[in-house]
Design a protein around this motif. Sequence first.
Motif, PDB file in Angstrom:
ATOM      1  N   CYS A  12       0.826  -1.216   0.000  1.00 41.43           N
ATOM      2  CA  CYS A  12       0.000   0.000   0.000  1.00 41.43           C
ATOM      3  C   CYS A  12       0.856   1.259   0.000  1.00 41.43           C
ATOM      4  CB  CYS A  12      -0.943  -0.016   1.198  1.00 41.43           C
ATOM      5  SG  CYS A  12      -2.172  -1.350   1.114  1.00 41.43           S
ATOM      6  N   LYS A  13       1.955   1.229   0.732  1.00 40.02           N
ATOM      7  CA  LYS A  13       2.866   2.378   0.725  1.00 40.02           C
ATOM      8  C   LYS A  13       3.446   2.604  -0.674  1.00 40.02           C
ATOM      9  CE  LYS A  13       4.505   2.516   5.525  1.00 40.02           C
ATOM     10  NZ  LYS A  13       5.702   2.383   6.396  1.00 40.02           N
ATOM     11  N   ALA A  14       3.771   1.504  -1.359  1.00 38.73           N
ATOM     12  CA  ALA A  14       4.346   1.612  -2.702  1.00 38.73           C
ATOM     13  C   ALA A  14       3.348   2.248  -3.666  1.00 38.73           C
ATOM     14  CB  ALA A  14       4.759   0.229  -3.206  1.00 38.73           C
ATOM     15  N   TYR A  15       2.078   1.855  -3.584  1.00 42.20           N
ATOM     16  CA  TYR A  15       1.061   2.409  -4.470  1.00 42.20           C
ATOM     17  C   TYR A  15       0.834   3.893  -4.207  1.00 42.20           C
ATOM     18  CZ  TYR A  15      -0.085  -2.411  -5.800  1.00 42.20           C
ATOM     19  OH  TYR A  15      -0.028  -3.697  -6.268  1.00 42.20           O
ATOM     20  N   LEU A  16       0.736   4.265  -2.939  1.00 40.36           N
ATOM     21  CA  LEU A  16       0.574   5.682  -2.618  1.00 40.36           C
ATOM     22  C   LEU A  16       1.798   6.478  -3.084  1.00 40.36           C
ATOM     23  CD1 LEU A  16      -0.791   8.106  -1.298  1.00 40.36           C
ATOM     24  CD2 LEU A  16       0.109   7.332   0.922  1.00 40.36           C
ATOM     25  N   SER A  17       2.979   5.911  -2.908  1.00 37.87           N
ATOM     26  CA  SER A  17       4.211   6.581  -3.334  1.00 37.87           C
ATOM     27  C   SER A  17       4.197   6.836  -4.839  1.00 37.87           C
ATOM     28  CB  SER A  17       5.429   5.733  -2.962  1.00 37.87           C
ATOM     29  OG  SER A  17       5.547   5.608  -1.555  1.00 37.87           O
ATOM     30  N   ALA A  18       3.757   5.848  -5.614  1.00 33.71           N
ATOM     31  CA  ALA A  18       3.697   6.005  -7.073  1.00 33.71           C
ATOM     32  C   ALA A  18       2.731   7.126  -7.454  1.00 33.71           C
ATOM     33  CB  ALA A  18       3.275   4.695  -7.722  1.00 33.71           C
ATOM     34  N   ILE A  19       1.608   7.190  -6.783  1.00 31.36           N
ATOM     35  CA  ILE A  19       0.620   8.238  -7.061  1.00 31.36           C
ATOM     36  C   ILE A  19       1.207   9.617  -6.762  1.00 31.36           C
ATOM     37  CG2 ILE A  19      -1.593   9.199  -6.289  1.00 31.36           C
ATOM     38  CD1 ILE A  19      -2.431   6.177  -5.820  1.00 31.36           C
ATOM     39  N   ILE A  20       1.939   9.719  -5.651  1.00 32.18           N
ATOM     40  CA  ILE A  20       2.569  11.000  -5.281  1.00 32.18           C
ATOM     41  C   ILE A  20       3.615  11.397  -6.319  1.00 32.18           C
ATOM     42  CG2 ILE A  20       4.146  12.068  -3.617  1.00 32.18           C
ATOM     43  CD1 ILE A  20       2.565  10.596  -1.409  1.00 32.18           C
ATOM     44  N   VAL A  21       4.372  10.427  -6.818  1.00 30.55           N
ATOM     45  CA  VAL A  21       5.381  10.718  -7.836  1.00 30.55           C
ATOM     46  C   VAL A  21       4.718  11.275  -9.096  1.00 30.55           C
ATOM     47  CG1 VAL A  21       7.055   9.684  -9.426  1.00 30.55           C
ATOM     48  CG2 VAL A  21       7.107   9.088  -7.001  1.00 30.55           C
ATOM     49  N   TYR A  22       3.617  10.664  -9.524  1.00 28.57           N
ATOM     50  CA  TYR A  22       2.900  11.172 -10.695  1.00 28.57           C
ATOM     51  C   TYR A  22       2.379  12.586 -10.455  1.00 28.57           C
ATOM     52  CZ  TYR A  22       2.830   6.620 -13.084  1.00 28.57           C
ATOM     53  OH  TYR A  22       3.175   5.462 -13.737  1.00 28.57           O
ATOM     54  N   LEU A  23       1.856  12.843  -9.257  1.00 25.87           N
ATOM     55  CA  LEU A  23       1.356  14.183  -8.944  1.00 25.87           C
ATOM     56  C   LEU A  23       2.493  15.196  -8.937  1.00 25.87           C
ATOM     57  CD1 LEU A  23      -1.247  13.407  -6.125  1.00 25.87           C
ATOM     58  CD2 LEU A  23      -1.721  14.091  -8.495  1.00 25.87           C
ATOM     59  N   TYR A  24       3.647  14.788  -8.389  1.00 25.05           N
ATOM     60  CA  TYR A  24       4.800  15.695  -8.374  1.00 25.05           C
ATOM     61  C   TYR A  24       5.221  16.034  -9.806  1.00 25.05           C
ATOM     62  CZ  TYR A  24       9.372  17.681  -7.405  1.00 25.05           C
ATOM     63  OH  TYR A  24      10.441  18.529  -7.350  1.00 25.05           O
ATOM     64  N   ALA A  25       5.091  15.048 -10.705  1.00 23.64           N
ATOM     65  CA  ALA A  25       5.439  15.265 -12.116  1.00 23.64           C
ATOM     66  C   ALA A  25       4.332  16.024 -12.848  1.00 23.64           C
ATOM     67  CB  ALA A  25       5.691  13.918 -12.797  1.00 23.64           C
ATOM     68  N   ASP A  26       3.290  16.438 -12.104  1.00 22.47           N
ATOM     69  CA  ASP A  26       2.149  17.180 -12.643  1.00 22.47           C
ATOM     70  C   ASP A  26       1.405  16.368 -13.707  1.00 22.47           C
ATOM     71  OD1 ASP A  26       0.481  19.390 -12.548  1.00 22.47           O
ATOM     72  OD2 ASP A  26       1.508  20.418 -14.200  1.00 22.47           O
ATOM     73  N   ASP A  27       1.351  15.055 -13.481  1.00 25.48           N
ATOM     74  CA  ASP A  27       0.624  14.162 -14.392  1.00 25.48           C
ATOM     75  C   ASP A  27      -0.600  13.632 -13.645  1.00 25.48           C
ATOM     76  OD1 ASP A  27      -0.279  12.364 -16.248  1.00 25.48           O
ATOM     77  OD2 ASP A  27       1.682  11.480 -16.664  1.00 25.48           O
ATOM     78  N   PHE A  28      -1.607  14.497 -13.528  1.00 26.54           N
ATOM     79  CA  PHE A  28      -2.796  14.158 -12.751  1.00 26.54           C
ATOM     80  C   PHE A  28      -3.550  12.968 -13.344  1.00 26.54           C
ATOM     81  CE2 PHE A  28      -7.391  14.759 -11.916  1.00 26.54           C
ATOM     82  CZ  PHE A  28      -7.371  14.642 -10.529  1.00 26.54           C
ATOM     83  N   LYS A  29      -3.635  12.926 -14.665  1.00 25.06           N
ATOM     84  CA  LYS A  29      -4.366  11.828 -15.306  1.00 25.06           C
ATOM     85  C   LYS A  29      -3.732  10.475 -15.000  1.00 25.06           C
ATOM     86  CE  LYS A  29      -6.589  14.245 -19.149  1.00 25.06           C
ATOM     87  NZ  LYS A  29      -6.727  14.322 -20.629  1.00 25.06           N
TER      88      LYS A  29
END
Length: 297
Positions: free
Chosen positions: A191-208
């Motif tokens: 679960c931590k890994a999945y949340l981390s991946a989502i945060i990385v995408y958001l940091y990259a400004d890739d909301f979709k």
Amino acid sequence: MATSDPQKLMSKADKLTKLTLTRWSADWQNATQLYEQAAVGFKLSKDNQNAKTAYEKASKGQEMLSSPWDAAKHLESAGAVAKDLGNWSEVSDFYRRASELYTECGRSQPASDALAKGARALEESSPDEAVRMYGDACSILEEDEKEQMAFDLYRAAANVYIKLEKYTDAATFLLRLGLSADQCKATNSQCKAYLSAIIVYLYADDFKQAEKCYNDCSQIDAFLSSDQNRCASKLLSAYGEGDVEEIKRVAQSSTVTHLDHMIVRLARKLPTGDVSKHKYGATKDEEEEPLDEDDLT
């Protein structure tokens, strides 16, 4: 004997491996012992260039004696010395060859460890090769169904990719960690890994992509009912509402602060782009044409 002149030991060993009219076969047994003693001597005298050569020759000797384990150990020593010398291509070569020899012994853990050591040595000077080595190290453990031993390697690779600003690659490794954690029933790490991946995408400004990642991961029951899922949902909702303050609040939550430090640093910089463009209905409103009251078709 380790205190003897290492150069003389090397010369004597070299002679034992050369065929002559009176020596029809190489004496690898004695030569290898001399190379090993010479390597220690050179290392003690801080003659790293010759120490590297001696370790490499000692490794070849152990291979000739059908001892791949000892040969691999010497190559790891050569790799460490190559690092001290700044010979980065040799660092990769030595640790990769060591890994192959450990694999020949049927030992996946040391084979993976050798690649990981090389990767750590190359993170600053050759980060692209470092992540390749981390990836190969993970693959060795995956093939031997020892995914749980690879968790730190996935994280290390993701961290290097983040430093390189290759965020999609970083997220891919985090999702790979999540998959392996799922197979090991390591729900918290998953679960931590999945949340981390989502945060990385958001940091990259890739909301979709962050939203897609969230939806895909939410198909997994363990994540769907987790604190990490709720945290991700709040983050995405805040983005969808264009609420900068809520994004910052969720990014400071305890669920996020318990992630790896590199991910925490990214989260605390959210949002990185124009949040208004992600606001639910924003694109639709912009694209919607004005209603023509006279047009009844």
